[in-house]
Write an enzyme that holds these catalytic residues in place. Structure first.
Site, PDB file in Angstrom:
ATOM      1  N   LYS A   1      10.447  -2.623 -26.182  1.00 24.58           N
ATOM      2  CA  LYS A   1      11.800  -2.397 -25.729  1.00 24.58           C
ATOM      3  C   LYS A   1      12.212  -3.430 -24.695  1.00 24.58           C
ATOM      4  CE  LYS A   1      11.438   2.592 -26.161  1.00 24.58           C
ATOM      5  NZ  LYS A   1      11.391   3.845 -25.412  1.00 24.58           N
ATOM      6  N   GLY A   2      11.248  -4.006 -24.021  1.00 22.22           N
ATOM      7  CA  GLY A   2      11.525  -4.849 -22.866  1.00 22.22           C
ATOM      8  C   GLY A   2      12.448  -6.023 -23.104  1.00 22.22           C
TER       9      GLY A   2
ATOM     10  N   ASP B   1      10.067 -10.493 -23.268  1.00 25.35           N
ATOM     11  CA  ASP B   1      10.519 -10.334 -21.890  1.00 25.35           C
ATOM     12  C   ASP B   1       9.539 -10.960 -20.916  1.00 25.35           C
ATOM     13  OD1 ASP B   1       8.585  -8.420 -22.459  1.00 25.35           O
ATOM     14  OD2 ASP B   1       9.615  -6.773 -21.477  1.00 25.35           O
TER      15      ASP B   1
ATOM     16  N   ASP C   1       2.116 -11.439 -19.884  1.00 21.41           N
ATOM     17  CA  ASP C   1       1.209 -11.032 -18.821  1.00 21.41           C
ATOM     18  C   ASP C   1      -0.206 -11.441 -19.227  1.00 21.41           C
ATOM     19  OD1 ASP C   1      -0.106  -9.724 -16.742  1.00 21.41           O
ATOM     20  OD2 ASP C   1       1.107  -7.924 -16.891  1.00 21.41           O
TER      21      ASP C   1
ATOM     22  N   LYS D   1       3.529 -14.729 -16.392  1.00 20.76           N
ATOM     23  CA  LYS D   1       2.493 -14.721 -15.356  1.00 20.76           C
ATOM     24  C   LYS D   1       1.441 -15.734 -15.787  1.00 20.76           C
ATOM     25  CE  LYS D   1       3.247  -9.926 -14.034  1.00 20.76           C
ATOM     26  NZ  LYS D   1       2.639  -8.586 -13.911  1.00 20.76           N
TER      27      LYS D   1
ATOM     28  N   PHE E   1       3.168  -6.431 -10.297  1.00 24.08           N
ATOM     29  CA  PHE E   1       3.862  -5.589 -11.265  1.00 24.08           C
ATOM     30  C   PHE E   1       5.349  -5.601 -10.966  1.00 24.08           C
ATOM     31  CE2 PHE E   1       5.316  -1.744 -13.367  1.00 24.08           C
ATOM     32  CZ  PHE E   1       4.785  -1.960 -14.618  1.00 24.08           C
TER      33      PHE E   1
ATOM     34  N   ARG F   1      14.525  -0.254 -16.261  1.00 20.75           N
ATOM     35  CA  ARG F   1      14.955  -1.302 -17.199  1.00 20.75           C
ATOM     36  C   ARG F   1      16.374  -1.793 -16.909  1.00 20.75           C
ATOM     37  NH1 ARG F   1      11.365  -1.694 -21.521  1.00 20.75           N
ATOM     38  NH2 ARG F   1      10.292   0.215 -22.097  1.00 20.75           N
TER      39      ARG F   1
END
Length: 188
Positions: A50-51, A107, A110, A138, A159, A172
């Site tokens: 969804k990000g 999005d 990581d 990141k 985070f 969000r």
């Protein structure tokens, strides 16, 4: 609750890492580069839900070329703040991508686990090209090497939430990227 007295900062945010204005500027630059690179090609944007939905919507509106959209939903976090190490496909593509130019819109990168898995999965379908556009990265946290043709912001290994990124499906809708206070997830 505030950073520098800003009442618009959510009470669970420790600090704003990237402002809404900085995000808008970065998207404009990415869209200009993508428009140039795909000027005479049939481009399919594949958003990772969804990000990426907020980023993909803004990026798509900034592009000056015809595009198609598709989405995949994957999970590797659940409601945790670190990847579980297991990638599950919750929704696959609706379009055939064989012979298409595909831009995977993410999005955040990581651990790199999700994007590495998706690259292998999508390459097996025979696209004409497959590239990555990620708004946040990141860098240095990845377990496997891969190339991000259209990188946005390098961010530290903290985070973050906002602009499509969540913690347990919350935050969000924040227009910026913020560092979540540990107290917001300490009970988990």
């Amino acid at each position: 609750m505030t950073e520098g007295g800003n009442a618009d900062v959510h009470e669970d945010i420790d600090e704003i890492l990237i402002t809404a204005e900085e995000i808008d500027d970065k998207i404009a630059g990415l869209a200009k580069q993508i428009t140039t690179d795909y000027l005479d090609r049939d481009l399919l944007l594949v958003g990772v839900l969804k990000g990426a939905f907020v980023f993909m919507a803004d990026l798509a509106r900034a592009l000056r070329i015809p595009i198609d959209f598709d989405f995949m939903a994957v999970s590797s976090y659940g409601s945790a703040t670190k990847s579980s190490g297991v990638v599950r496909i919750l929704k696959d593509l609706d379009y055939e991508i064989s012979g298409r130019h595909v831009l995977l819109v993410e999005d955040i990168i990581d651990s790199g686990l999700t994007i590495s898995y998706l690259l292998r999965y999508l390459k097996a379908r025979g696209p004409a090209s497959l590239e990555i556009c990620s708004l946040f990265w990141k860098r240095g946290q990845q377990t496997a090497p891969f190339d991000v043709k259209y990188p946005g912001f390098d961010i530290p290994p903290v985070f973050v939430v906002g602009y499509g990124l969540d913690y347990a499906e919350r935050y969000r809708n924040l227009p910026y990227i913020g560092v979540l206070k540990p107290s917001a997830y300490a009970a988990d």
